[in-house]
Enzyme design. Structure first.
Site, PDB file in Angstrom:
ATOM      1  CG  LEU A 205      27.293  35.597  58.606  1.00 28.55           C
ATOM      2  CD1 LEU A 205      28.066  35.536  59.911  1.00 28.55           C
ATOM      3  CD2 LEU A 205      28.206  36.090  57.484  1.00 28.55           C
ATOM      4  CG  ASP A 206      27.425  30.432  53.603  1.00 38.08           C
ATOM      5  OD1 ASP A 206      28.198  29.997  54.480  1.00 38.08           O
ATOM      6  OD2 ASP A 206      27.837  30.826  52.507  1.00 38.08           O
ATOM      7  CB  VAL A 207      25.395  26.284  57.043  1.00 37.79           C
ATOM      8  CG1 VAL A 207      25.960  25.557  55.846  1.00 37.79           C
ATOM      9  CG2 VAL A 207      25.378  25.414  58.273  1.00 37.79           C
TER      10      VAL A 207
ATOM     11  CB  SER B 123      29.808  32.304  56.459  1.00 35.50           C
ATOM     12  OG  SER B 123      29.976  32.142  55.069  1.00 35.50           O
TER      13      SER B 123
ATOM     14  NE  ARG C 287      30.647  30.671  51.637  1.00 36.13           N
ATOM     15  CZ  ARG C 287      31.644  30.110  52.310  1.00 36.13           C
ATOM     16  NH1 ARG C 287      32.682  29.628  51.662  1.00 36.13           N
ATOM     17  NH2 ARG C 287      31.612  30.026  53.620  1.00 36.13           N
TER      18      ARG C 287
END
Length: 191
Positions: free
Chosen positions: A48-50, A52, A153
């Protein structure tokens, strides 16, 4: 003696990297190891990106990780707050697959499940998203079996509704429910 693998679920908070080592020397990032004393060789299954939040699976078993991320067609469900009032025709576009950029090339996402949902009962995010004066927002659910870099996204942007907040709520049969932000729980199995 066969070594027993260990498996964990975590509610990844906003602002944390889905990793244990920071490869960047310029900026200090928050890492998963700050939340719990994980055993050696623990790895995040997917990322999960930063920006998220939500359900992240961790394991010491590379075979389980490979199955979930590449070979198992395991569903991943996300609740997504998007900019603007999304309409059913945009949901249909998401379901059929939309064109996004990936690795410098155009890519059409696989068909997925998508629907408009009521505002979910989720913890407030550490960083404020925005307030009502910036216009309306909508909540949608998107369920994928693939996971390209920042795919959700990119998908919502492709239909004209950029993502404001992204929370993974389910991977396969494992759900986020009853975990607090930053909480880690060890479980018996992931699949």
């Amino acid at each position: 003696m066969i070594k027993k693998h260990r498996h964990f679920i975590i509610y990844k908070p906003y602002g944390f990297l889905s990793q244990f080592v920071n490869n960047q020397t310029k900026r200090k990032k928050k890492l998963l190891g700050e939340l719990y004393n994980f055993p050696d060789k623990t790895m995040a299954i997917g990322r999960l990106d930063v920006k998220s939040e939500g359900l992240l699976l961790l394991t010491t078993d590379g075979k389980v990780s490979d199955f979930i991320t590449t070979r198992g067609n395991v569903e991943k469900e996300y609740y997504v707050q998007v900019n603007g009032e999304i309409i059913p025709s945009k949901i249909e576009e998401l379901k059929k697959g939309v064109e996004i950029g990936f690795d410098g090339k155009k890519y059409t996402t696989k068909p997925c499940k998508a629907s408009i949902i009521k505002t979910p009962n989720l913890p407030k995010r550490a960083q404020k998203i925005r307030d009502e004066r910036h216009g309306p927002t909508s909540w949608i659910s998107i369920t994928l079996t693939e996971g390209k870099f920042r795919q959700v996204r990119k998908m919502t942007s492709a239909v004209g509704h950029p993502t404001l907040r992204l929370i993974r709520v389910r991977v396969g049969a494992i759900k986020l429910e009853k975990l607090n932000v930053g909480e880690v729980k060890e479980i018996e199995t992931l699949v």
